[in-house]
Write a protein that holds these residues in place. Structure first.
Motif, PDB file in Angstrom:
ATOM      1  N   ARG A 270      38.019 -47.326  32.694  1.00 56.26           N
ATOM      2  CA  ARG A 270      38.642 -46.137  33.280  1.00 56.26           C
ATOM      3  C   ARG A 270      39.915 -45.774  32.526  1.00 56.26           C
ATOM      4  N   LEU A 271      40.605 -46.781  31.995  1.00 54.86           N
ATOM      5  CA  LEU A 271      41.832 -46.537  31.243  1.00 54.86           C
ATOM      6  C   LEU A 271      41.555 -46.149  29.800  1.00 54.86           C
ATOM      7  N   GLY A 272      40.306 -46.259  29.392  1.00 58.47           N
ATOM      8  CA  GLY A 272      39.957 -46.076  27.992  1.00 58.47           C
ATOM      9  C   GLY A 272      39.624 -44.650  27.597  1.00 58.47           C
ATOM     10  N   ARG A 273      39.990 -43.678  28.447  1.00 55.50           N
ATOM     11  CA  ARG A 273      39.697 -42.290  28.118  1.00 55.50           C
ATOM     12  C   ARG A 273      40.929 -41.417  28.352  1.00 55.50           C
ATOM     13  N   ARG A 274      41.012 -40.357  27.584  1.00 51.19           N
ATOM     14  CA  ARG A 274      42.071 -39.365  27.755  1.00 51.19           C
ATOM     15  C   ARG A 274      41.422 -38.079  28.253  1.00 51.19           C
ATOM     16  N   ASP A 275      41.845 -37.615  29.424  1.00 50.06           N
ATOM     17  CA  ASP A 275      41.255 -36.433  30.042  1.00 50.06           C
ATOM     18  C   ASP A 275      42.139 -35.214  29.790  1.00 50.06           C
ATOM     19  N   PHE A 276      41.488 -34.088  29.539  1.00 48.55           N
ATOM     20  CA  PHE A 276      42.187 -32.828  29.354  1.00 48.55           C
ATOM     21  C   PHE A 276      41.931 -31.926  30.557  1.00 48.55           C
ATOM     22  N   PHE A 277      42.977 -31.254  31.006  1.00 51.00           N
ATOM     23  CA  PHE A 277      42.893 -30.347  32.150  1.00 51.00           C
ATOM     24  C   PHE A 277      43.505 -29.003  31.777  1.00 51.00           C
ATOM     25  N   MET A 278      43.003 -27.968  32.414  1.00 50.64           N
ATOM     26  CA  MET A 278      43.634 -26.658  32.307  1.00 50.64           C
ATOM     27  C   MET A 278      44.267 -26.335  33.648  1.00 50.64           C
ATOM     28  N   LEU A 279      45.506 -25.881  33.627  1.00 45.96           N
ATOM     29  CA  LEU A 279      46.252 -25.573  34.836  1.00 45.96           C
ATOM     30  C   LEU A 279      46.635 -24.094  34.860  1.00 45.96           C
ATOM     31  N   HIS A 280      46.463 -23.476  36.004  1.00 50.00           N
ATOM     32  CA  HIS A 280      46.945 -22.105  36.187  1.00 50.00           C
ATOM     33  C   HIS A 280      47.180 -21.873  37.668  1.00 50.00           C
ATOM     34  N   ARG A 281      47.901 -20.816  37.987  1.00 55.76           N
ATOM     35  CA  ARG A 281      48.203 -20.520  39.383  1.00 55.76           C
ATOM     36  C   ARG A 281      46.995 -19.906  40.074  1.00 55.76           C
ATOM     37  N   GLN A 282      46.795 -20.319  41.316  1.00 58.04           N
ATOM     38  CA  GLN A 282      45.665 -19.825  42.093  1.00 58.04           C
ATOM     39  C   GLN A 282      45.709 -18.307  42.198  1.00 58.04           C
ATOM     40  N   GLY A 283      44.585 -17.664  41.878  1.00 56.75           N
ATOM     41  CA  GLY A 283      44.501 -16.218  41.971  1.00 56.75           C
ATOM     42  C   GLY A 283      45.056 -15.478  40.773  1.00 56.75           C
ATOM     43  N   GLU A 284      45.547 -16.203  39.758  1.00 57.66           N
ATOM     44  CA  GLU A 284      46.086 -15.578  38.561  1.00 57.66           C
ATOM     45  C   GLU A 284      45.326 -16.080  37.338  1.00 57.66           C
ATOM     46  N   TRP A 285      44.893 -15.166  36.486  1.00 58.67           N
ATOM     47  CA  TRP A 285      44.226 -15.485  35.231  1.00 58.67           C
ATOM     48  C   TRP A 285      42.917 -16.254  35.435  1.00 58.67           C
ATOM     49  N   ASP A 286      42.244 -16.049  36.561  1.00 60.87           N
ATOM     50  CA  ASP A 286      41.005 -16.780  36.840  1.00 60.87           C
ATOM     51  C   ASP A 286      39.935 -16.503  35.778  1.00 60.87           C
ATOM     52  N   ASP A 287      39.753 -15.233  35.419  1.00 62.91           N
ATOM     53  CA  ASP A 287      38.724 -14.890  34.435  1.00 62.91           C
ATOM     54  C   ASP A 287      39.047 -15.498  33.075  1.00 62.91           C
ATOM     55  N   PHE A 288      40.323 -15.427  32.684  1.00 63.78           N
ATOM     56  CA  PHE A 288      40.716 -16.005  31.405  1.00 63.78           C
ATOM     57  C   PHE A 288      40.503 -17.517  31.397  1.00 63.78           C
ATOM     58  N   ALA A 289      40.804 -18.170  32.524  1.00 63.12           N
ATOM     59  CA  ALA A 289      40.598 -19.615  32.614  1.00 63.12           C
ATOM     60  C   ALA A 289      39.126 -19.956  32.385  1.00 63.12           C
TER      61      ALA A 289
END
Length: 321
Positions: A270-289
């Protein structure tokens, strides 16, 4: 002592201009679609706030006096500017008319970033791209200095921030290719007992993640060399001065070293991986995300991953997923 002026009320200003243009309270009410009493109250409030009469009420129809003519001359640009501001706000609310401020960790910005820019460049959307470290990007998103962030670790303290998983990559041992040619059966455990570990600095998120995984694997190499970036780290690895633990994306970022290095897989954890996330504000830029998610996975599957496998055939099957 001069009286402090009250800022102009734009609705009252519109009523005043309409009376001047139509020549009556009734005409102004019809033009603006409000009652005559609303027009009369707006004009009276405007005169009261500014401390001057604006009409010569002895004339029929009422005509602006000296102060009124001065205000009428200035009113047009004020109302026009207010309408422009309103339009810009409306554009921003649709999240499609303004450039998207996208912040990414360095390894993502340097590898996937150019392909994203290329893919989006043919559309009407514009992107302003930032790069930096995860803690700084998270703060910039919270402070509304950027609109969307791509990070490798999230600590969400704001329920309005949406976290979208992008992809995951495995940590691998990196060693000089010439060393593996000399010792064909060399495994990661023997290597870590014989050579020092060349590290990412502990100030970085990846440095902290690698350190946790190394301790989990029982790697207790003395701290000798630490770097903020992958390039100098790989230069020491290629010179056979030590080994490193890195990730496929970081190796692709410094791909001019790929001919000089090789990789060894590490035990799944479980420690052997690096996870990438995308963060944005709810209701903003949803389509772009959604666009970023699809484009990122396409770039990884069809461009970066095949190229890495050709250069580093020892990469595990699930090195990027």
């Amino acid at each position: 002592m001069r009286r402090t002026q009250t800022p102009i009320d734009l609705r009252a200003l519109q009523a005043f201009v309409a009376v001047c243009e139509t020549g009556s309270m009734t005409g102004a009410a019809k033009q603006l679609g409000v009652s005559q009493s609303a027009i009369s109250q707006s004009v009276s409030a405007l005169e009261r706030d500014q401390g001057v009469a604006l009409f010569d009420r002895d004339s029929r129809p009422p005509r602006p006096n000296i102060a009124g003519r001065a205000l009428l001359e200035l009113a047009g640009p004020l109302i026009e500017h207010a309408q422009m501001v309103s339009t810009r706000i409306g554009d921003a609310s649709h999240a499609g008319k303004l450039p998207v401020r996208l912040g990414c960790v360095d390894s993502f910005a340097a590898t996937v970033g150019p392909e994203l820019i290329r893919a989006v460049s043919g559309s009407a959307r514009q992107i302003s791209l930032w790069s930096g470290l995860t803690p700084g990007l998270s703060k910039q998103l919270h402070d509304r200095e950027i609109d969307v962030a791509v990070c490798t670790q999230t600590v969400l303290s704001d329920a309005r921030i949406v976290e979208v998983p992008l992809f995951s990559e495995a940590f691998v041992v990196v060693v000089a290719r010439s060393l593996l040619k000399e010792r064909k059966n060399l495994d990661w455990r023997t290597l870590t007992l014989e050579m020092p570990m060349i590290r990412y600095t502990a100030r970085s998120v990846i440095g902290q993640q690698v350190e946790r995984f190394a301790r989990h694997l029982g790697i207790n190499s003395a701290r000798r060399y630490e770097f903020d970036a992958t390039d100098p780290l790989l230069s020491l690895v290629a010179a056979k001065l030590g080994f490193a633990i890195s990730t496929p994306l970081c190796l692709w970022q410094a791909r001019h070293y790929l001919d000089e290095i090789a990789v060894l897989p590490l035990p799944p954890s479980r420690l052997g991986r690096r996870d990438f996330f995308m963060l944005h504000r709810q209701g903003e830029w949803d389509d772009f995300a959604g666009e970023i998610v699809n484009l990122t996975r396409g770039v990884l599957d069809h461009s970066i991953q095949p190229a890495l496998r050709r250069a580093l055939p020892q990469l595990p099957e699930d090195a990027l997923r």
